[in-house]
Design an enzyme around this catalytic site. Structure first.
Site, PDB file in Angstrom:
ATOM      1  CG  LEU A   1      -2.240  -0.787   1.103  1.00 35.70           C
ATOM      2  CD1 LEU A   1      -1.983  -2.249   0.762  1.00 35.70           C
ATOM      3  CD2 LEU A   1      -3.048  -0.681   2.387  1.00 35.70           C
ATOM      4  CG  ASP A   2       2.976   4.486  -3.082  1.00 39.13           C
ATOM      5  OD1 ASP A   2       4.157   4.493  -2.683  1.00 39.13           O
ATOM      6  OD2 ASP A   2       2.445   5.451  -3.673  1.00 39.13           O
ATOM      7  CB  ALA A   3       1.707   7.405  -0.513  1.00 40.97           C
TER       8      ALA A   3
END
Length: 560
Positions: free
Chosen positions: A227-229
């Site tokens: 899960l990016d950013a």
């Protein structure tokens, strides 16, 4: 399923959640009906991750993912169980993190068949870029056209509103101005850049669309999901707009869906923030992220070798709480991004951080800055390959290899699942031509290769690349075969002097001692007894303590 309904009620307090819930259940059942491949349940000492781009290696006329598979099968398969392919979707900037279409594969890389082929060689980690989407995406382009279906997909904001309390990861405007097809101008929330438009999760349809994407990735074979950013997903004016309760609740909802659709899928949260905020994504230890990035480790190891002093690393490691049996740390030293500095603020004094930054700049590193609430700027990221970060330009290759492999000994023996960036595995130096070509500091550590050329270098025993690759291969092999390096095996940190970083891994009645000499001096360690050196296989008895050569490390198992 009751848990999912409860989470929706918390996220959307004033909404009729039955319609949202029914839509989620319908999509979840569609995914489950596809009999998704069986996942490995939990993790063990054999799990080592390779971080790479899908177009890392190329051959003329061949999809780069097929070329990568050729490289992986020939050189890397016996070292890495999991491959994290950085975003491989069509994109408009930031080397993939401004996604144009979540459900397509970048044509240069190939298509979903090529992804499936690679998954026969390794388990695959997908990037789930859940906070933002490209300004070139259909969703945002339809918003600009005035399509009512997308009118609430993004966060419009009056620029006169006070947003000074919002946490800023970069020295760029928080709001970006766009002109709609009817000539009207709107200011839109853009945490990272004007080509990365934040999604508005206050709109339940955005949540439903992103859940559809998440489950689609499981259907395409994702066994790990990053899960990016993720910390920025929910916005509330007057708050920091990071790590808000509803952000955590959405992450927990994603975890529920992964567990329900394909038990064993591992969810990793990427939050490059101070340690306590980072580990908050473990939740209770079994209801949120399976893994969180160990962000303090890269700058702490760098600082320790740079200053030949392991005190900060030792003190931090001593206070590190275990993640529990249902969660663990995702450890790394280098990645596609730079070496983040925010995670060590509060661990290392600011003046010492700035001194490290200045020293590295003198050796050719680049630096990215963030804007503070008072208008000042602070360095938040050092852009450099980890090999060049650890070494002065004047050092010999032999010294470079010693310091670099020592750092990776720390990585591979630390509790958690270790990940090695492809540039580290290849012994890469700073790519200034890449920076010149793109204008981005981060390109210094994102070099791409023609397969024939990189193979030639790796197979030449005189090259730095060959020496690094050989040494890392050896210690990865040993780590994968030692049960005491299970990610959840207990760690005890030993205090053996400023120049030593030492730890003991313990599982059941067995133990293993790991010693690292962080200095260019010979150091005497007061440790006695008979041990098996598990790297060499030799039995060694130390009656008068252990003498460690400069940058030497030992993995020692007591013979009894």
């Amino acid at each position: 399923m009751d848990k999912i309904k409860q989470r929706l009620a918390f996220i959307y307090e004033n909404e009729n959640i039955e319609t949202i819930y029914d839509a989620i259940v319908k999509r979840l059942n569609e995914a489950k009906a596809k009999n998704l491949r069986e996942r490995k349940q939990n993790w063990d000492e054999s799990d080592v991750v390779l971080i790479t781009y899908g177009d890392q290696f190329s051959e003329e006329g061949i999809p780069t993912l097929d070329t990568f598979k050729k490289m992986f099968d020939g050189y890397l398969a016996n070292k890495f169980e999991i491959v994290h392919i950085l975003p491989f979707y069509p994109y408009s900037s930031d080397d993939g993190f401004s996604v144009i279409d979540y459900k397509k594969v970048n044509p240069i890389i190939g298509d979903w068949t090529n992804v499936e082929n690679l998954s026969k060689s390794a388990r695959i980690m997908f990037d789930y870029v859940c906070n933002h989407i490209s300004a070139k995406s259909e969703w945002f382009q339809e918003y600009l056209k005035g399509n009512p279906e997308y009118s609430n997909y993004f966060t419009e904001m009056d620029p006169s509103i006070d947003l000074s309390s919002v946490t800023r990861p970069r020295a760029l405007p928080l709001l970006s101005k766009f002109k709609l097809a009817n000539g009207e101008e709107k200011y839109i929330w853009t945490t990272f850049s004007d080509d990365q438009i934040d999604l508005n999760f206050k709109n339940p349809q955005v949540l439903l669309d992103m859940i559809d994407v998440l489950l689609f990735y499981l259907e395409q074979g994702a066994e790990y999901v990053r899960l990016d950013a993720v910390g920025y997903m929910w916005k509330e004016v007057g708050t920091s707009c990071i790590h808000l309760e509803k952000t955590h609740e959405i992450v927990k909802l994603f975890r529920d869906l992964l567990d329900e659709a394909a038990k064993g899928t591992v969810m990793i949260t990427e939050t490059n923030v101070p340690h306590l905020d980072n580990i908050s994504y473990f939740g209770s230890g079994s209801d949120e992220a399976h893994m969180v990035y160990q962000f303090p480790l890269p700058p702490l190891v760098l600082y320790s070798l740079h200053n030949e002093n392991g005190n900060y690393l030792t003190n931090w490691a001593k206070q590190l709480d275990g993640a529990g049996q249902d969660s663990t740390f995702f450890n790394f030293l280098a990645s596609h991004d730079g070496i983040g500095l925010n995670p060590i603020r509060g661990i290392i004094p600011e003046e010492e951080i700035l001194s490290l930054v200045n020293d590295l700049k003198e050796e050719g590193a680049l630096v990215n800055y963030k804007k503070n609430s008072d208008g000042s700027e602070s360095p938040y990221e050092i852009n450099v390959t980890y090999l060049d970060a650890l070494n002065k330009q004047s050092y010999s290759d032999d010294l470079r290899v010693k310091r670099f492999v020592l750092a990776h000994s720390i990585l591979l023996t630390f509790p958690g699942v270790p990940a090695i960036y492809i540039q580290s595995m290849l012994g890469s130096r700073n790519d200034y031509k890449g920076v010149e070509r793109t204008g981005m500091n981060r390109s210094i550590n994102r070099q791409k290769y023609i397969l024939e050329e990189i193979e030639k270098e790796l197979n030449n025993q005189e090259t730095l690349r060959h020496k690094v690759f050989k040494e890392l291969t050896n210690i990865i092999r040993v780590r994968k075969e030692e049960a005491l390096f299970h990610p959840n095996a207990k760690m005890e940190v030993l205090e053996l002097g400023d120049k030593i970083f030492a730890l003991k891994r313990v599982k059941d009645s067995e133990s293993l001692v790991v010693l690292h000499n962080l200095s260019n001096d010979e150091v005497q360690v007061n440790l006695f007894g008979k041990f098996i050196n598990i790297i060499t296989g030799a039995v060694e008895e130390f009656k008068e303590g252990i003498s460690l050569n400069p940058y030497q490390f030992l993995w020692l198992k007591p013979t009894n």
